[in-house]
Structures are given as C-alpha cells and as structure tokens.
Design an enzyme around this catalytic site. Structure first.
Site, PDB file in Angstrom:
ATOM      1  N   TYR A  31       0.812  -1.126   0.022  1.00  0.00           N
ATOM      2  CA  TYR A  31       0.082   0.040   0.170  1.00  0.00           C
ATOM      3  C   TYR A  31       0.848   1.347   0.004  1.00  0.00           C
ATOM      4  O   TYR A  31       2.065   1.274   0.228  1.00  0.00           O
ATOM      5  CB  TYR A  31      -1.022   0.072   1.436  1.00  0.00           C
ATOM      6  CG  TYR A  31      -0.469   0.414   2.653  1.00  0.00           C
ATOM      7  CD1 TYR A  31       0.489  -0.548   3.241  1.00  0.00           C
ATOM      8  CD2 TYR A  31      -0.709   1.622   3.042  1.00  0.00           C
ATOM      9  CE1 TYR A  31       1.171   0.040   4.447  1.00  0.00           C
ATOM     10  CE2 TYR A  31       0.053   2.101   4.454  1.00  0.00           C
ATOM     11  CZ  TYR A  31       0.478   1.153   5.165  1.00  0.00           C
ATOM     12  OH  TYR A  31       1.308   1.617   6.183  1.00  0.00           O
ATOM     13  N   LYS A 147       6.300  -1.796   2.111  1.00  0.00           N
ATOM     14  CA  LYS A 147       5.279  -1.267   2.688  1.00  0.00           C
ATOM     15  C   LYS A 147       4.052  -2.208   2.427  1.00  0.00           C
ATOM     16  O   LYS A 147       3.197  -1.969   1.854  1.00  0.00           O
ATOM     17  CB  LYS A 147       4.977   0.110   2.119  1.00  0.00           C
ATOM     18  CG  LYS A 147       4.265   1.061   3.037  1.00  0.00           C
ATOM     19  CD  LYS A 147       4.222   2.527   2.623  1.00  0.00           C
ATOM     20  CE  LYS A 147       3.188   3.380   3.155  1.00  0.00           C
ATOM     21  NZ  LYS A 147       3.393   3.365   4.652  1.00  0.00           N
ATOM     22  N   GLU A 179      12.620   2.996  13.816  1.00  0.00           N
ATOM     23  CA  GLU A 179      11.680   3.883  13.328  1.00  0.00           C
ATOM     24  C   GLU A 179      10.604   3.654  14.226  1.00  0.00           C
ATOM     25  O   GLU A 179      10.830   3.366  15.300  1.00  0.00           O
ATOM     26  CB  GLU A 179      11.323   3.610  11.881  1.00  0.00           C
ATOM     27  CG  GLU A 179      10.541   2.040  11.924  1.00  0.00           C
ATOM     28  CD  GLU A 179      10.069   1.993  10.460  1.00  0.00           C
ATOM     29  OE1 GLU A 179       9.745   2.957   9.710  1.00  0.00           O
ATOM     30  OE2 GLU A 179       9.777   0.636  10.014  1.00  0.00           O
ATOM     31  N   LEU A 203      11.205   1.538   7.184  1.00  0.00           N
ATOM     32  CA  LEU A 203      10.450   2.054   5.692  1.00  0.00           C
ATOM     33  C   LEU A 203      11.248   3.101   5.367  1.00  0.00           C
ATOM     34  O   LEU A 203      11.177   4.098   6.329  1.00  0.00           O
ATOM     35  CB  LEU A 203       8.984   2.211   6.005  1.00  0.00           C
ATOM     36  CG  LEU A 203       8.411   2.568   4.728  1.00  0.00           C
ATOM     37  CD1 LEU A 203       8.237   1.506   3.847  1.00  0.00           C
ATOM     38  CD2 LEU A 203       7.158   3.255   4.932  1.00  0.00           C
TER      39      LEU A 203
HETATM   40  N1  DCS Z   1       7.578   3.969   8.827  1.00  0.00           N
HETATM   41  C1  DCS Z   1       6.307   3.342   9.046  1.00  0.00           C
HETATM   42  C2  DCS Z   1       6.188   2.162   9.618  1.00  0.00           C
HETATM   43  C3  DCS Z   1       5.194   4.169   8.293  1.00  0.00           C
HETATM   44  O1  DCS Z   1       4.075   3.283   8.000  1.00  0.00           O
HETATM   45  C4  DCS Z   1       5.273   5.332   7.633  1.00  0.00           C
HETATM   46  C5  DCS Z   1       4.252   5.943   7.011  1.00  0.00           C
HETATM   47  C6  DCS Z   1       6.631   5.823   7.683  1.00  0.00           C
HETATM   48  C7  DCS Z   1       7.906   5.240   8.207  1.00  0.00           C
HETATM   49  C8  DCS Z   1       6.956   7.257   7.030  1.00  0.00           C
HETATM   50  O2  DCS Z   1       6.711   7.096   5.511  1.00  0.00           O
HETATM   51  P1  DCS Z   1       6.229   8.294   4.697  1.00  0.00           P
HETATM   52  O3  DCS Z   1       7.336   9.671   5.000  1.00  0.00           O
HETATM   53  O4  DCS Z   1       6.634   7.796   3.355  1.00  0.00           O
HETATM   54  O5  DCS Z   1       4.865   8.528   4.846  1.00  0.00           O
HETATM   55  N2  DCS Z   1       3.013   5.292   7.248  1.00  0.00           N
HETATM   56  C9  DCS Z   1       1.937   5.738   6.309  1.00  0.00           C
HETATM   57  C10 DCS Z   1       0.726   5.322   6.970  1.00  0.00           C
HETATM   58  O6  DCS Z   1       0.484   4.200   7.250  1.00  0.00           O
HETATM   59  N3  DCS Z   1      -0.255   6.153   7.236  1.00  0.00           N
HETATM   60  O7  DCS Z   1       0.206   7.644   6.886  1.00  0.00           O
HETATM   61  C11 DCS Z   1       1.649   7.134   6.376  1.00  0.00           C
END
Ligand code: DCS
Length: 291
Positions: A31, A147, A179, A203
């Site tokens: 996703y 992701k 993270e 991620l």
């Molecule tokens: N790490 C994880 C585990 C995440 O789920 C996300 C974003 C990030 C880092 C940050 O990535 P981006 O900067 O590319 O958004 N998660 C998305 C989510 O599930 N909802 O909003 C952002």
C-alpha cells in the site's frame, strides 16, 4: 464518496472485497498513502516508485502501468474534490480458491487495486506543540522496507503508545533505534541530524528523504546511521516524520521532558524548509488552502 476498485469508481458502500482475497486472508499486499496540498499530489512519483518496488519485493505485479494508475488516482481525487487530503491505495495479490499459502505459478489475477481519498487538514497545532512518545522493543519482521499491508506489529506498538497517552511508539532492536509504528524518527544532537539508514529495518519514508535532502542543502549535517536508545534519551531534539505528520516534534519521551519541552529550533527550521518544498512542488498557495 466514491472509491476505486480496480479501474472503476464506485460508491463506497457498494465496493466489495471477496472473502477469498489474499489481502483479506493473509495480509498479502502492499500500500501507499499519498498527500495532496491544494489539489496537487506531493511527491507522487516517489510514492508510486516505492509501491512498485514493494510489490516487486513480494513478487506481486501491479495490475496497471504507472501512467494508467496516475489517471485512475487523479479521477478519484477529482471525483471526491480533494484539496488537502490523503489518497490511500493498496494492491492485494487477488482472489485464490481454495486458500493456500503458496502463490500459484499461473496466478489468474495480477492483483486487485482499491483506493480511497479524503480531505484531511494539516495538523498545524500539533506540528508546533508536538506530542509524547514511548520506546518499545521492535518485534516486527526483518523486511520493514516493504510497505506491506500486514501491519500487526505496527498496530500493536501504536496501540501501546495510545494506551500510554502517547502519540507514537519509537522502536528499537536492542540498543539501536529503528523507526516508529507509523513514522520515522530523527534526533538532533549538537545541531546535527541522526536517523537510521535506509535498510531492511525501516520503511524509507518519503517525508524522511525530503527532510534529509532539504536539511543537507541548508547546511545541516545529516547522518543516516545507527544511533542508540541512550542517544535518543539524551537528544537535544526529537522529531517524527510521515506523509501526514510532516515534521512533528516529540517533547516527552517515556514521561521525561525532551530538551525544554518545546519544539526545538532545528526541528522548527527543518519544518520550515519542508514547507518551502511543499510550496515549491504544489504551488505558492499550497499551505494557505491547506488550513
Ligand atoms: N515508517 C512506517 C512504519 C510507516 O508506516 C510510515 C508511513 C513511515 C515510516 C513514513 O513514511 P512516509 O514518510 O513515506 O509517509 N505510514 C503511512 C501510513 O500508514 N499512514 O500515513 C503514512
């Protein structure tokens, strides 16, 4: 509200998922969440490239070309009149009967796309006031670079944070900070930024990549390198980043005040640089209409 099911825009309550869908049964899919400001996608190519990369890592074929996918997502945005908001899209591996862990060689479907879009204003109060975080052992799998829609580890961590009255759970594997449950984490020490390197343990957030770039260009030293829980606990500033959180300060860690308990100057400067990048990419008025 209309949503996308493959290449069709349908009313949300008419959209159906087959109970034999591998996404539903196994969490077998990938996703993305893409932000829009002023009706314009922000870092669209980066998100879509990551979607295709995540899919390739699990041997899943995205059923559309990048051009076709863009056309579909733009029609979704237009249909729902999204100005400042999010597009959520996922591709599951599709329907398989009977249920079987093994991915068939000649899989009948190439994957099922579903996507929705909603207007979500910028959380400007929180960007300044910040939030609390707790630390937790990172018990997720070792392919956090994908992701994946399988998010149990992330959900449980986020929920523990929520139960503790915190905004996020900052995860660590032993001594090393990785993270957060749904965002990346960076610390500021002596004016320099530290954040985990882009490997299989995190991620590689698009927000984080933009931040690291604009910060370096502005002369802030960026270390994409290991840092420890102790470094986190003694950091001058901590911030988390994601598509929706942008640059959000952490002002309390495990009940202890971080710095003087207010957003720090480097975090504020980095958010300002990030906002300039939003305006550069989405147009001058992007942040005004985003309120
Ligand atoms: N790490 C994880 C585990 C995440 O789920 C996300 C974003 C990030 C880092 C940050 O990535 P981006 O900067 O590319 O958004 N998660 C998305 C989510 O599930 N909802 O909003 C952002």
């Amino acid at each position: 509200m209309k949503v996308l099911v493959n290449d069709q825009l349908v009313e949300r309550d008419e959209a159906k998922v087959d109970i034999e869908d591998r996404g539903y049964q196994f969490g077998d899919g990938v996703y993305e969440v893409v932000r829009l400001y002023n009706g314009q996608f922000f870092t669209y190519e980066e998100h879509i490239d990551r979607l295709y990369a995540s899919a390739a890592k699990i041997e899943l074929t995205i059923p559309y070309s990048k051009d076709k996918l863009r056309e579909l997502l733009e029609s979704l945005v237009k249909e729902n009149n999204i100005q400042t908001g999010n597009v959520y899209l996922q591709v599951s591996r599709g329907i398989q009967m009977p249920r079987n862990h093994v991915i068939p060689d000649a899989f009948p479907l190439e994957g099922i796309l579903t996507a929705s879009a909603s207007n979500v204003p910028r959380n400007e109060g929180q960007f300044v006031a910040g939030g609390k975080a707790i630390t937790l052992e990172d018990v997720r799998w070792l392919r956090c670079d994908i992701k994946s829609i399988s998010l149990l580890g992330n959900i449980l961590a986020k929920n523990k944070a929520h139960q503790a009255g915190a905004l996020e759970a900052i995860l660590h594997r032993g001594d090393l900070v990785t993270e957060c449950s749904a965002s990346n984490v960076s610390i500021i020490k002596n004016g320099e930024l530290w954040t985990h390197g882009a490997d299989n343990l995190i991620l590689n957030g698009i927000t984080r990549q933009v931040i690291n770039q604009v910060a370096s260009e502005a002369g802030i030293t960026v270390h994409e390198a290991d840092f420890t829980v102790q470094d986190l606990e003694t950091a001058d500033e901590i911030f988390i980043s994601s598509t929706t959180l942008e640059v959000t300060p952490i002002i309390n860690l495990n009940g202890q005040t971080v710095g003087d308990g207010k957003r720090g100057p480097v975090t504020a400067r980095i958010h300002e640089l990030f906002e300039k990048e939003i305006e550069r990419r989405c147009g001058e008025g992007a942040l005004i209409t985003a309120k």
